[in-house]
Write an enzyme that holds these catalytic residues in place. Structure first.
Site, PDB file in Angstrom:
ATOM      1  N   ASP A 205       0.696  -1.242  -0.070  1.00  0.00           N
ATOM      2  CA  ASP A 205      -0.011   0.030   0.027  1.00  0.00           C
ATOM      3  C   ASP A 205       0.950   1.313   0.030  1.00  0.00           C
ATOM      4  OD1 ASP A 205      -2.347   1.564   0.084  1.00  0.00           O
ATOM      5  OD2 ASP A 205      -3.220   0.018   1.450  1.00  0.00           O
TER       6      ASP A 205
ATOM      7  N   ASP B  84     -11.024   2.168  -2.979  1.00  0.00           N
ATOM      8  CA  ASP B  84     -11.241   0.831  -2.467  1.00  0.00           C
ATOM      9  C   ASP B  84     -12.786   0.509  -2.659  1.00  0.00           C
ATOM     10  OD1 ASP B  84      -8.818   0.676  -1.391  1.00  0.00           O
ATOM     11  OD2 ASP B  84      -9.414   1.085   0.551  1.00  0.00           O
TER      12      ASP B  84
END
Length: 334
Positions: free
Chosen positions: A99, A160
Site C-alpha cells: 500500500d 477501495d
C-alpha cells in the site's frame, strides 16, 4: 477460508490465493527490527499459517505498506525494504500487496522500484501488487502506467470497493471512462486491479453480482474474493464458479476489454478480444429500469454466433445486430 476454497470447489476453478489484509501486525517491530505478527490473531506465527495454506495446494498472500505505517497504523516498510522482503520470502509468501500510506518520500516511482528490486533479490517468485496509482492523479497515472507494468504484476488504480452496487458501479464506470489508457498497458504478467469481488455479501443482489463478475472478467481484473465462504448463498457460489466466465477473465491473450458504448447510468456495451479471435461481450444495464440492449455486430463483420455464458446456452447466429430483451436493472448479459 483455505479449507473452504478446497472443499467447496473454488480452488478447482482457479481461486488459489489466500490473502491477509492490513492489521495482521503487532504495533511494533522486534528488537532486531523484524516484523512481528499479532500473537493473539496468529499464535503459531505467519510461517505456520503459510505452511497450512501451501499444504492444501494454495498460495499465500500478505499486505504491507511502503510508508512508515500501514493505512491501519501498523509498522510499515519504509527504511526496511530489504529486511522485510527477506522476511516475506522466508515465510513462503507468494503475493504481496504494498500500500501507499504514510510514505515520507513523494517519489513513489523510486520507492516501488526499490521494493521490487528487494523482492527479486530474495529469489522467491512473489506476485507484486502495487497501490502506487491510487496515490497520484489521473494525469500522472497515464504517464507512469508503462513503467508500473515493468515492476509490478498488478496494481490498484482507484478507490477501495465497499459492499454496495454504487461502489462497484463507480469502479466499473471509472474503467469505462479510462478504457483506452488502462487497456494499453494490460498484458500477461501486468494487469490493472479493480479491487475485490464482493459477490456473496449483502450489498449486491444476483443481477448486480453477475454484473461485477462480467465486467471484472471483461477488463481482465484479478478475481480476488472478499466474502465469507462459510456463509455464502448458492446463487453467489454459482456465479463465482462459472467456468465460462472465468475462462474469459483468464484468457491467455491477456487483452483487457473496453467499454465501446454507453456511460455511467445508461445501458452499456463492453467487449474483449480473446485468444481464439472470438469476443466476449457484456451488455450492462446501469439504469434503474429494465431495458433492452442492442449490440451492433459491425465489429465482427456483421454476423456472429452468440452464446449466453451465465445460462450456458447457445442463442443462435445473428446478422447485423443482437438484442438482449428485458435486461434487469443493474444486470448484465454476457
Amino acid at each position: 477460508m483455505a479449507d473452504r476454497l478446497v472443499a467447496d470447489g473454488y480452488s478447482a476453478v482457479g481461486y488459489k490465493y489466500v490473502d491477509i489484509d492490513d492489521c495482521w501486525l503487532s504495533k511494533s517491530r522486534d528488537s532486531n527490527g523484524q516484523l512481528v505478527a499479532n500473537p493473539l490473531a496468529f499464535p503459531s506465527g505467519i510461517k505456520a499459517l503459510s505452511d497450512y495454506i501451501h499444504a492444501r495446494g494454495l498460495l499465500f498472500g500478505m499486505y504491507e505498506d511502503i510508508g512508515t505505517y500501514t493505512c491501519g497504523g501498523y509498522p510499515g516498510s519504509e527504511g526496511y525494504f530489504d529486511m522485510d522482503a527477506k522476511t516475506f520470502a522466508s515465510w513462503g509468501v507468494d503475493a504481496l500487496k504494498l500500500d501507499g500510506c504514510y510514505y515520507s518520500d513523494s517519489n513513489y516511482q523510486a520507492g516501488y522500484t526499490n521494493f521490487s528490486v528487494a523482492l527479486n533479490k530474495t529469489g522467491r517468485p512473489i506476485m507484486f501488487s502495487c497501490s502506487w496509482p491510487a496515490y497520484i492523479s489521473d494525469d500522472q497515472r497515464a504517464l507512469y502506467y508503462p513503467y508500473m507494468a515493468k515492476i509490478c504484476n498488478i496494481w490498484r488504480n482507484w478507490d477501495d470497493i465497499d459492499d454496495s452496487y454504487s461502489s462497484m458501479a463507480s469502479i466499473a464506470n471509472y474503467w469505462g471512462s479510462h478504457s483506452a489508457v488502462l487497456a494499453s498497458v494490460a498484458k500477461p504478467g501486468s494487469f490493472n486491479d479493480a479491487d475485490q469481488l464482493i459477490i456473496g455479501n449483502s450489498g449486491l443482489n444476483p443481477d448486480e453480482s453477475r454484473t461485477q463478475m462480467a465486467i471484472w472478467s471483461i477488463i481482465a481484473s484479478p478475481l480476488l474474493m472478499s466474502n465469507d465462504l462459510r456463509n455464502i448463498p448458492t446463487w453467489a457460489k454459482d456465479i463465482l464458479q462459472n467456468k465460462e466466465v472465468i475462462a474469459v477473465n483468464q484468457d491467455s491473450l491477456g487483452r483487457q476489454g473496453v467499454r465501446v458504448s454507453g456511460s455511467a447510468g445508461t445501458v452499456q456495451v463492453w467487449t474483449r478480444l480473446l485468444a481464439d479471435s472470438s469476443y466476449a461481450v457484456a451488455l450492462w444495464n446501469d439504469t434503474p429500469n429494465t431495458s433492452d440492449i442492442t449490440l451492433d455486430l459491425k465489429f465482427v463483420s456483421g454476423c456472429a454466433a452468440v452464446r449466453d455464458l451465465f445460462n450456458h446456452n447457445d442463442l443462435g447466429v445473428f446478422k447485423t445486430s443482437f438484442t438482449s430483451s428485458s435486461v434487469p436493472s443493474h444486470g448484465t448479459v454476457m
